[in-house]
Each structure stands twice: as structure tokens, then as C-alpha cells.
Design a protein around this motif. Structure first.
Motif, PDB file in Angstrom:
ATOM      1  N   VAL A 183       0.847  -1.209   0.000  1.00  0.00           N
ATOM      2  CA  VAL A 183       0.000   0.000   0.000  1.00  0.00           C
ATOM      3  C   VAL A 183       0.880   1.255   0.000  1.00  0.00           C
ATOM      4  O   VAL A 183       0.618   2.206  -0.743  1.00  0.00           O
ATOM      5  CB  VAL A 183      -0.960  -0.013   1.214  1.00  0.00           C
ATOM      6  N   VAL A 184       1.932   1.243   0.815  1.00  0.00           N
ATOM      7  CA  VAL A 184       2.859   2.388   0.876  1.00  0.00           C
ATOM      8  C   VAL A 184       3.520   2.597  -0.488  1.00  0.00           C
ATOM      9  O   VAL A 184       3.598   3.724  -0.983  1.00  0.00           O
ATOM     10  CB  VAL A 184       3.920   2.168   1.985  1.00  0.00           C
ATOM     11  N   GLN A 216       1.055   4.105  -2.833  1.00  0.00           N
ATOM     12  CA  GLN A 216       0.815   5.519  -2.530  1.00  0.00           C
ATOM     13  C   GLN A 216       1.973   6.391  -3.026  1.00  0.00           C
ATOM     14  O   GLN A 216       1.743   7.508  -3.506  1.00  0.00           O
ATOM     15  CB  GLN A 216       0.637   5.726  -1.022  1.00  0.00           C
ATOM     16  N   VAL A 217       3.185   5.884  -2.923  1.00  0.00           N
ATOM     17  CA  VAL A 217       4.344   6.624  -3.441  1.00  0.00           C
ATOM     18  C   VAL A 217       4.183   6.814  -4.950  1.00  0.00           C
ATOM     19  O   VAL A 217       4.404   7.913  -5.475  1.00  0.00           O
ATOM     20  CB  VAL A 217       5.665   5.896  -3.106  1.00  0.00           C
ATOM     21  N   VAL A 253       1.351   6.826  -6.673  1.00  0.00           N
ATOM     22  CA  VAL A 253       0.228   7.749  -6.912  1.00  0.00           C
ATOM     23  C   VAL A 253       0.676   9.195  -6.676  1.00  0.00           C
ATOM     24  O   VAL A 253       0.422  10.077  -7.494  1.00  0.00           O
ATOM     25  CB  VAL A 253      -0.970   7.389  -5.991  1.00  0.00           C
ATOM     26  N   MET A 254       1.357   9.423  -5.563  1.00  0.00           N
ATOM     27  CA  MET A 254       1.773  10.791  -5.222  1.00  0.00           C
ATOM     28  C   MET A 254       2.854  11.291  -6.185  1.00  0.00           C
ATOM     29  O   MET A 254       2.892  12.479  -6.508  1.00  0.00           O
ATOM     30  CB  MET A 254       2.294  10.851  -3.782  1.00  0.00           C
ATOM     31  N   ASN A 255       3.716  10.400  -6.669  1.00  0.00           N
ATOM     32  CA  ASN A 255       4.726  10.811  -7.648  1.00  0.00           C
ATOM     33  C   ASN A 255       4.086  11.195  -8.972  1.00  0.00           C
ATOM     34  O   ASN A 255       4.638  12.009  -9.718  1.00  0.00           O
ATOM     35  CB  ASN A 255       5.752   9.694  -7.869  1.00  0.00           C
ATOM     36  N   ARG A 256       2.904  10.625  -9.247  1.00  0.00           N
ATOM     37  CA  ARG A 256       2.177  11.013 -10.463  1.00  0.00           C
ATOM     38  C   ARG A 256       1.556  12.404 -10.286  1.00  0.00           C
ATOM     39  O   ARG A 256       1.479  13.180 -11.218  1.00  0.00           O
ATOM     40  CB  ARG A 256       1.067   9.994 -10.760  1.00  0.00           C
ATOM     41  N   ILE A 257       1.116  12.667  -9.058  1.00  0.00           N
ATOM     42  CA  ILE A 257       0.475  13.959  -8.789  1.00  0.00           C
ATOM     43  C   ILE A 257       1.520  15.075  -8.792  1.00  0.00           C
ATOM     44  O   ILE A 257       1.308  16.133  -9.367  1.00  0.00           O
ATOM     45  CB  ILE A 257      -0.293  13.927  -7.443  1.00  0.00           C
ATOM     46  N   VAL A 258       2.621  14.843  -8.128  1.00  0.00           N
ATOM     47  CA  VAL A 258       3.692  15.843  -8.132  1.00  0.00           C
ATOM     48  C   VAL A 258       5.028  15.130  -8.297  1.00  0.00           C
ATOM     49  O   VAL A 258       5.322  14.186  -7.574  1.00  0.00           O
ATOM     50  CB  VAL A 258       3.666  16.734  -6.866  1.00  0.00           C
ATOM     51  N   THR A 259       5.788  15.547  -9.280  1.00  0.00           N
ATOM     52  CA  THR A 259       7.063  14.894  -9.586  1.00  0.00           C
ATOM     53  C   THR A 259       8.217  15.840  -9.288  1.00  0.00           C
ATOM     54  O   THR A 259       8.289  16.934  -9.835  1.00  0.00           O
ATOM     55  CB  THR A 259       7.111  14.491 -11.072  1.00  0.00           C
ATOM     56  N   SER A 278      11.731  12.182  -6.142  1.00  0.00           N
ATOM     57  CA  SER A 278      10.660  11.202  -6.335  1.00  0.00           C
ATOM     58  C   SER A 278      11.241   9.818  -6.596  1.00  0.00           C
ATOM     59  O   SER A 278      10.737   8.826  -6.059  1.00  0.00           O
ATOM     60  CB  SER A 278       9.772  11.616  -7.508  1.00  0.00           C
ATOM     61  N   LEU A 329      12.608   8.277  -3.335  1.00  0.00           N
ATOM     62  CA  LEU A 329      11.562   7.753  -2.442  1.00  0.00           C
ATOM     63  C   LEU A 329      10.971   6.460  -2.994  1.00  0.00           C
ATOM     64  O   LEU A 329      10.642   5.537  -2.237  1.00  0.00           O
ATOM     65  CB  LEU A 329      10.470   8.807  -2.271  1.00  0.00           C
TER      66      LEU A 329
END
Lengths: 213, 68
Positions: free
Chosen positions: B25-26, B29-30, B32-38, B43, B46
Motif C-alpha cells: 500500500v505504501v 501511494q508513493v 500515486v503521489m509521484n504522479r500527482i507531483v514529480t 521522487s 523515495l
């Protein structure tokens, strides 16, 4: 009918959209965002999902790294516990011979992995909570509780007011505070909490919306 | 005693399995969040940490299966 009052002629300054305004010198210089960055003007190595082709990021904000001190300290303290237990148990006359050695061999790595998870999730919570200001918009990315994230954005022209506050001894020493961006009508207000150099951040946003703070 | 050892083994393996799901899951989420902000280098750093974390959890499961 005669005019009762004629106002003296003055030229009305038309507010240009922020995107077309001449950028101040501090925003022209390209910045670089690294893993631990909390404040950066005009970063060239940041992109967000809905960013347009000609849209430039002018300000990148995160909470000051000092706000991570609590979980870092806790992680370090918890890391020492498996080392201290074999020393403390004989002192307390506790017999642990009934515990299978295989279980300890698995438990200790599991404990450190769980501790690493705690540190990783805490770091991610800080890392992905980002406040971005472009020439056209303000984007607030909030990440919390591992699986919850929220992205809010508003146009610069919808911003009514921007202000900041800096409360406390620690925030004064490390120069961080909260920046609040108020938008028009029923739109959600934006906030960037515990960001470094809040005065400068407020000044940059205020200049973009055409006001002087 | 055999039964107790078996119960302990199953419990530990179940716990580690849930932990593997959590690390997945972690990792997700990494992504997903890297897609939102790179952030170009940060990135990737992480993402690598999250992948290593996931594989360490799997390794621990295999080790528990063998050792216990």
C-alpha cells in the motif's frame, strides 16, 4: 443637463493577469528542489499532474524540516530498545529461556522494519504536503494517513487576500509560520502550515495578485 | 508444545503477511503521489526506498517460513 460633478481625469491601471506580468528578479532565477527542500522560488525540476505546458511554477513550499524533529527523535529512541533489553533483563532477574531463539531472530528484524515503516510514512507525510504557486494558480497538495490525499487548486485571480502568522519561540528562531490564502465566495481557503520564510512567501503571492503587503 | 509452536509460527507469518500488504500500500501511494507531483530526483529516491522496503518485508516472510 449640466454636470454636477466631474471627477479629475486619472488613468485606471488595468491589472494584468499574473501570468503576463513581468516577474521580479528573485522569481526569474531558476531554483533547484532537493529531497529536504522546503522553500524554493522558480524550481525547474518540479512538475504537477495538471500543470499546463507554458505554466511555470514560481513558488514551492513545504513545512520547515524542523517540524519533523518529533518523529525523528522518537525513531532514534525506539531504535535503541532492542539493544537495551538484553542488558536490562539480567538486571531485572527476568528469565527469557522459554522464548524460542528463532522467534527472536525474526522478531528483531520485524521490529526494525516496522520502525522503518513509521519513519517512512512520517517522512512521506511531510514530503508530499506541498504548496505550489504558479503564474496562473495556487495548488495545495495535502497528504495524510498513508492513504488519504487531497489536491485543491484555485486561480490567482480568485484570491482575495493573503496573510501569514508566526507564533512561538521555535518558529521565530527557525523562521517558519503559516501562510493563509483567502479565496472568493464559497471556495475553500488555502493554507500552507509551518513554511519557511512566510513573510517572503506572502510577499510573492501578494505581488502576483496585484497587491502590495 | 508442538501445537504451541505451530500456533506461534502461524501467528507470526500472518502478522508478517499483513505487514507485506501494508508495504505494498505504501509503495502504491508513493507511485500515486509521484504522479500527482514529480520532483525529478527526490521522487525516484523515495520510490527506490519504498521498493526496497517492500522486498525486505517479503524477505522477512521467507526467513520466518524457514527459521520458525
Amino acid at each position: 443637463m449640466q454636470d454636477i460633478f466631474v471627477s479629475p481625469h486619472h488613468s485606471v491601471k488595468k491589472e494584468e493577469p499574473a501570468a503576463h506580468q513581468e516577474l521580479p528578479p528573485e522569481l526569474k532565477k531558476k531554483g533547484h528542489v532537493h529531497v529536504f527542500s522546503s522553500f524554493c522560488t522558480s524550481p525547474h525540476d518540479v512538475r504537477f499532474e495538471s500543470q499546463q505546458e507554458n505554466e511555470k511554477i514560481l513558488l514551492f513550499l513545504r513545512s520547515h524540516f524542523i517540524t519533523n524533529i518529533s518523529w525523528i527523535f522518537l525513531t532514534i529512541v525506539l531504535a535503541f530498545i532492542p539493544i537495551l533489553i538484553p542488558i536490562l533483563l539480567p538486571l531485572l532477574n527476568m528469565d527469557t529461556s522459554f522464548v524460542p531463539s528463532g522467534l527472536l531472530t525474526i522478531f528483531i528484524p520485524f521490529y526494525y522494519l516496522a520502525l522503518f515503516s513509521y519513519a517512512l510514512v512520517s517522512f512521506m507525510t511531510w514530503f508530499y504536503n506541498i504548496f505550489i504557486v504558479t503564474g496562473d494558480r495556487v495548488v495545495d497538495i495535502d497528504y495524510s494517513n498513508t492513504v488519504i490525499h487531497n489536491v485543491a487548486e484555485t486561480k490567482i485571480t480568485h484570491i482575495q487576500d493573503v496573510n501569514y502568522n508566526q507564533v512561538g519561540f521555535i518558529s521565530s528562531i527557525f523562521n517558519y509560520g503559516d501562510v493563509y490564502v483567502q479565496t472568493a465566495g464559497n471556495e475553500v481557503n488555502f493554507e500552507a502550515l509551518s513554511v519557511p520564510n512566510p513573510r517572503k512567501a506572502t510577499e510573492i503571492i501578494a505581488n502576483l495578485i496585484g497587491g502590495k503587503k | 508444545m508442538e501445537l504451541t509452536t505451530l500456533i506461534v509460527k502461524i501467528t507470526v507469518l500472518a502478522l508478517i503477511s499483513f505487514y507485506i500488504v501494508f508495504t505494498f500500500v505504501v509503495l502504491n501511494q508513493v507511485s500515486v503521489m509521484n504522479r500527482i507531483v514529480t520532483l525529478t530526483h527526490a521522487s525516484n529516491f523515495l520510490k527506490i526506498i519504498a521498493v526496497i522496503h517492500f522486498f525486505l518485508a517479503i524477505s522477512l516472510f521467507i526467513a520466518a517460513l524457514v527459521i520458525l
